[in-house]
Design an enzyme around this catalytic site. Structure first.
Site, PDB file in Angstrom:
ATOM      1  N   ARG A  25       0.900  -1.125   0.017  1.00 49.52           N
ATOM      2  CA  ARG A  25       0.008  -0.093  -0.029  1.00 49.52           C
ATOM      3  C   ARG A  25       0.748   1.484  -0.039  1.00 49.52           C
ATOM      4  O   ARG A  25       0.294   2.415   0.635  1.00 49.52           O
ATOM      5  CB  ARG A  25      -1.007  -0.101   1.126  1.00 49.52           C
ATOM      6  CG  ARG A  25      -2.059  -0.988   1.273  1.00 49.52           C
ATOM      7  CD  ARG A  25      -3.229  -0.796   2.133  1.00 49.52           C
ATOM      8  NE  ARG A  25      -3.997  -1.960   2.273  1.00 49.52           N
ATOM      9  CZ  ARG A  25      -4.547  -2.464   3.232  1.00 49.52           C
ATOM     10  NH1 ARG A  25      -4.150  -1.742   4.575  1.00 49.52           N
ATOM     11  NH2 ARG A  25      -5.332  -3.604   3.422  1.00 49.52           N
ATOM     12  N   ARG A  29      -3.353   6.392   1.317  1.00 50.47           N
ATOM     13  CA  ARG A  29      -4.030   7.859   2.011  1.00 50.47           C
ATOM     14  C   ARG A  29      -2.848   8.439   2.770  1.00 50.47           C
ATOM     15  O   ARG A  29      -3.132   9.557   3.339  1.00 50.47           O
ATOM     16  CB  ARG A  29      -5.056   7.370   2.658  1.00 50.47           C
ATOM     17  CG  ARG A  29      -6.323   7.151   1.784  1.00 50.47           C
ATOM     18  CD  ARG A  29      -7.435   6.649   2.640  1.00 50.47           C
ATOM     19  NE  ARG A  29      -7.271   5.296   3.199  1.00 50.47           N
ATOM     20  CZ  ARG A  29      -8.225   4.614   4.096  1.00 50.47           C
ATOM     21  NH1 ARG A  29      -9.200   5.166   4.486  1.00 50.47           N
ATOM     22  NH2 ARG A  29      -8.011   3.491   4.483  1.00 50.47           N
ATOM     23  N   ARG A  38      -6.778  11.258  -5.790  1.00 51.90           N
ATOM     24  CA  ARG A  38      -8.049  10.519  -5.393  1.00 51.90           C
ATOM     25  C   ARG A  38      -9.186  11.551  -5.541  1.00 51.90           C
ATOM     26  O   ARG A  38     -10.151  11.051  -5.984  1.00 51.90           O
ATOM     27  CB  ARG A  38      -7.797   9.989  -4.210  1.00 51.90           C
ATOM     28  CG  ARG A  38      -9.292   9.284  -3.871  1.00 51.90           C
ATOM     29  CD  ARG A  38      -9.055   7.758  -3.087  1.00 51.90           C
ATOM     30  NE  ARG A  38     -10.605   7.787  -2.548  1.00 51.90           N
ATOM     31  CZ  ARG A  38     -11.019   6.885  -1.466  1.00 51.90           C
ATOM     32  NH1 ARG A  38      -9.901   6.173  -1.104  1.00 51.90           N
ATOM     33  NH2 ARG A  38     -12.061   6.655  -1.187  1.00 51.90           N
ATOM     34  N   ASP A  75      -7.469  -2.930  -6.989  1.00 50.02           N
ATOM     35  CA  ASP A  75      -7.976  -3.491  -5.888  1.00 50.02           C
ATOM     36  C   ASP A  75      -8.124  -4.824  -6.021  1.00 50.02           C
ATOM     37  O   ASP A  75      -8.539  -5.276  -7.133  1.00 50.02           O
ATOM     38  CB  ASP A  75      -9.333  -3.070  -5.581  1.00 50.02           C
ATOM     39  CG  ASP A  75      -9.559  -2.859  -4.242  1.00 50.02           C
ATOM     40  OD1 ASP A  75      -9.184  -2.526  -3.189  1.00 50.02           O
ATOM     41  OD2 ASP A  75     -10.524  -3.919  -3.980  1.00 50.02           O
ATOM     42  N   TYR A 152     -15.175 -11.937   0.708  1.00 50.56           N
ATOM     43  CA  TYR A 152     -15.707 -10.803   0.353  1.00 50.56           C
ATOM     44  C   TYR A 152     -16.978 -10.960  -0.418  1.00 50.56           C
ATOM     45  O   TYR A 152     -18.001 -10.564  -0.035  1.00 50.56           O
ATOM     46  CB  TYR A 152     -14.791  -9.578  -0.317  1.00 50.56           C
ATOM     47  CG  TYR A 152     -13.991  -9.265   0.587  1.00 50.56           C
ATOM     48  CD1 TYR A 152     -14.196  -8.098   1.259  1.00 50.56           C
ATOM     49  CD2 TYR A 152     -12.554  -9.702   0.598  1.00 50.56           C
ATOM     50  CE1 TYR A 152     -13.012  -7.494   2.023  1.00 50.56           C
ATOM     51  CE2 TYR A 152     -11.746  -9.026   1.482  1.00 50.56           C
ATOM     52  CZ  TYR A 152     -11.725  -7.679   1.967  1.00 50.56           C
ATOM     53  OH  TYR A 152     -11.094  -7.429   2.950  1.00 50.56           O
TER      54      TYR A 152
END
Length: 343
Positions: A25, A29, A38, A75, A152
């Site tokens: 990652r 962020r 973003r 992703d 998921y």
């Protein structure tokens, strides 16, 4: 030239005085430039599917830190999206999906070969990166492992214990295994297109492998990783594969040999000395610093960086975190870590 890339040298089994380094990652962020891009994209999925912006956020940490590898910005849930599941992201809560738990749900999904139109922007991102990256920087493609992606799809969201997937496995093994088979096939096709577009390494992220125990781990974590790895190597001889069965514990032992992976990424729940003795004995390892140290920093960060480097200094090693860098990490701590590692 490939052999000048430190990451590829480690994956080929070379022990280096200073190991190559990248962070899971690393485009994320914690970086202000990522947050700005973003915002320009509008939302997370739009960022994944807008090739020039996805390439831009992939390049940002390379410009800032000079990591030895870039990992495609995408992703793990783009495969279910491409298969026809509904996917959206709730701000502050993460992904939501339409659930896949019945034969009727399975019948709605596309076949493994019908995903590429939807994923074409991802392949274009890889092509841009293969042109734009510095020549010394390796390009990693990736996908989620079938088990993790299935958790998921079955629950419709992330869960603390992957309980819905375990329940489906117990109550309707046929549907569960049909989903796993579909995901395994789609993952091979997806990764193949990434390699054709320019990815030099692929990584299989099994973030929830640790919730599988005993034979279930062997059947649903190890075996899909083996199938994907073997097929990728048959299609692309010499392609390095990194496997990450997170929180596998004792099951890390022998995972590389059993799957054919060139490198096993280790999470931070295991001790680096144990990893060196038990996993690095079979080849390259990646990891495994606690991501929390990128938040707290200080002398503890410097000491742990040096300790991990020393623990794995006897064999091929790629320095990384034991899981992804968190949004509250301090960008300055990444610089401190790199100075401790490379100094």
């Amino acid at each position: 030239m490939a052999e000048t890339k430190k990451l590829l040298r480690a994956l080929a089994g070379e022990t280096q005085d200073v190991p190559p380094v990248w962070l899971m990652r690393q485009a994320g962020r914690y970086l202000p430039e990522y947050r700005a891009t973003r915002a320009e994209a509008g939302d997370f999925l739009s960022l994944c599917y807008t090739s020039d912006l996805a390439a831009e956020v992939t390049l940002q940490p390379i410009r800032r830190y000079g990591f030895d590898a870039a990992i495609l910005f995408a992703d793990i849930l783009l495969i279910p999206d491409a298969l026809g599941a509904d996917l959206w992201f709730v701000t502050g809560e993460g992904p939501r999906l339409s659930t896949t738990t019945t034969p009727a749900d399975m019948a709605k999904l596309k076949g493994k070969d019908d995903i590429h139109d939807h994923l074409a922007p991802v392949y274009e991102t890889v092509r841009i990166l293969s042109r734009e990256l510095p020549e010394e920087t390796a390009l990693i493609g990736f996908a989620g492992a079938p088990w993790t992606v299935a958790t998921y799809m079955i629950a419709g969201r992330g869960t603390p214990d992957q309980g819905p997937a375990h329940k489906l496995m117990a109550e309707d093994r046929a549907t569960f295994e049909a989903l796993m088979e579909r995901l395994t096939g789609a993952t091979i096709e997806y990764l193949s297109k990434q390699v054709e577009a320019g990815a030099e390494v692929v990584k299989i992220f099994d973030s929830w492998a640790g919730s599988l125990k005993g034979e279930d781990f062997d059947r649903y974590a190890l075996e899909p990783a083996r199938r994907i790895t073997q097929e990728m190597k048959a299609r692309f001889p010499g392609l390095p594969v990194i496997a990450f069965p997170r929180e596998a514990g004792e099951k890390y032992i022998g995972f590389a040999k059993a799957t054919g992976a060139d490198c096993v990424a280790l999470d931070n729940s295991i001790d680096a000395d144990w990893g060196a003795a038990n996993v690095q004995a079979d080849g390259c390892v990646q990891g495994n610093m606690n991501p929390g140290l990128m938040v707290t920093g200080g002398q503890a960060l410097i000491d742990e960086t040096r300790r991990i480097r020393a623990a794995f200094s006897g064999g091929p090693h790629i320095f990384n975190l034991g899981h992804g860098i968190t949004p509250d990490a301090d960008p300055e701590n990444v610089t401190i870590m790199l100075e401790a590692l490379r100094g």
